[in-house]
Design a protein around this motif. Sequence first.
Motif, mmCIF file in Angstrom:
data_model
loop_
_atom_site.group_PDB
_atom_site.id
_atom_site.type_symbol
_atom_site.label_atom_id
_atom_site.label_comp_id
_atom_site.label_asym_id
_atom_site.label_seq_id
_atom_site.Cartn_x
_atom_site.Cartn_y
_atom_site.Cartn_z
ATOM 1 N N LEU A 133 0.799 -1.220 0.000
ATOM 2 C CA LEU A 133 0.000 0.000 0.000
ATOM 3 C C LEU A 133 0.833 1.270 0.000
ATOM 4 C CD1 LEU A 133 -2.858 -1.078 2.422
ATOM 5 C CD2 LEU A 133 -2.848 -1.083 -0.087
ATOM 6 N N ALA A 134 2.145 1.160 0.224
ATOM 7 C CA ALA A 134 3.002 2.341 0.249
ATOM 8 C C ALA A 134 3.745 2.555 -1.063
ATOM 9 C CB ALA A 134 4.005 2.242 1.390
ATOM 10 N N ALA A 135 3.825 1.541 -1.904
ATOM 11 C CA ALA A 135 4.544 1.667 -3.167
ATOM 12 C C ALA A 135 3.793 2.612 -4.094
ATOM 13 C CB ALA A 135 4.699 0.298 -3.820
ATOM 14 N N THR A 136 4.552 3.460 -4.768
ATOM 15 C CA THR A 136 3.957 4.425 -5.686
ATOM 16 C C THR A 136 4.306 4.049 -7.118
ATOM 17 O OG1 THR A 136 5.898 5.867 -5.708
ATOM 18 C CG2 THR A 136 4.254 6.240 -3.949
ATOM 19 N N ALA A 137 3.728 4.759 -8.053
ATOM 20 C CA ALA A 137 4.044 4.539 -9.465
ATOM 21 C C ALA A 137 5.519 4.794 -9.722
ATOM 22 C CB ALA A 137 3.173 5.430 -10.340
ATOM 23 N N VAL A 138 6.083 5.781 -9.075
ATOM 24 C CA VAL A 138 7.509 6.081 -9.219
ATOM 25 C C VAL A 138 8.345 4.881 -8.789
ATOM 26 C CG1 VAL A 138 9.395 7.557 -8.402
ATOM 27 C CG2 VAL A 138 7.172 8.555 -8.949
ATOM 28 N N ASP A 139 7.961 4.237 -7.687
ATOM 29 C CA ASP A 139 8.685 3.045 -7.205
ATOM 30 C C ASP A 139 8.652 1.940 -8.254
ATOM 31 O OD1 ASP A 139 9.156 4.203 -4.676
ATOM 32 O OD2 ASP A 139 7.175 3.579 -4.008
ATOM 33 N N VAL A 140 7.482 1.716 -8.801
ATOM 34 C CA VAL A 140 7.320 0.631 -9.782
ATOM 35 C C VAL A 140 8.117 0.927 -11.048
ATOM 36 C CG1 VAL A 140 5.657 -0.613 -11.210
ATOM 37 C CG2 VAL A 140 5.080 -0.039 -8.846
ATOM 38 N N LEU A 141 8.056 2.174 -11.524
ATOM 39 C CA LEU A 141 8.790 2.531 -12.733
ATOM 40 C C LEU A 141 10.302 2.484 -12.523
ATOM 41 C CD1 LEU A 141 6.543 5.452 -14.010
ATOM 42 C CD2 LEU A 141 6.738 3.134 -14.963
ATOM 43 N N ALA A 142 10.752 2.737 -11.307
ATOM 44 C CA ALA A 142 12.187 2.711 -11.012
ATOM 45 C C ALA A 142 12.719 1.289 -10.832
ATOM 46 C CB ALA A 142 12.480 3.532 -9.754
#
Length: 152
Positions: free
Chosen positions: A140-149
């Motif tokens: 629940l804390a992961a963001t789109a930026v995290d996934v793209l990185a």
Amino acid sequence: MSGPPALYTGVVNDPSARASHQLDVVAFGFHEDQGQERLIAIGAVRWGEIMGLAHLERLRRVRDLLSVQGRRGAPTARPTCFSAAGFSAQLAMAAAESPDIILVVHHTPSPTMQVMLEAVLAGARDDAIEGVDVVVRPALAATAVDVLAADV
């Protein structure tokens, strides 16, 4: 590495600064090839504080002090930051540029999940695995930026 890592806390004296540094996580691993235990990671844990470059620099300073003391594994020990509040953009960028830095954002509510998290982190730190950056966040804390990185 063989066997589970041993986890401790500790204090490292810094004579030149006339200070001491608290370590919330001191992880040792046993290497069968070398037949001895060695330091694999040192870390700081902050619950409600966004961690920044100052935390990383302090861990690097402690790693240098331990290296000068001749502690086995100290020169390659990975600085590890644990934070429930997250990390500054500068610290995230530093971690993205340096494979030896581990950032962990996680809240582990049960003992079983904690054991699992520790096992995953221990495996990710194994010397047989090269060029891996470990970034851990609860779903629940992961963001789109995290996934793209992430390398997926």
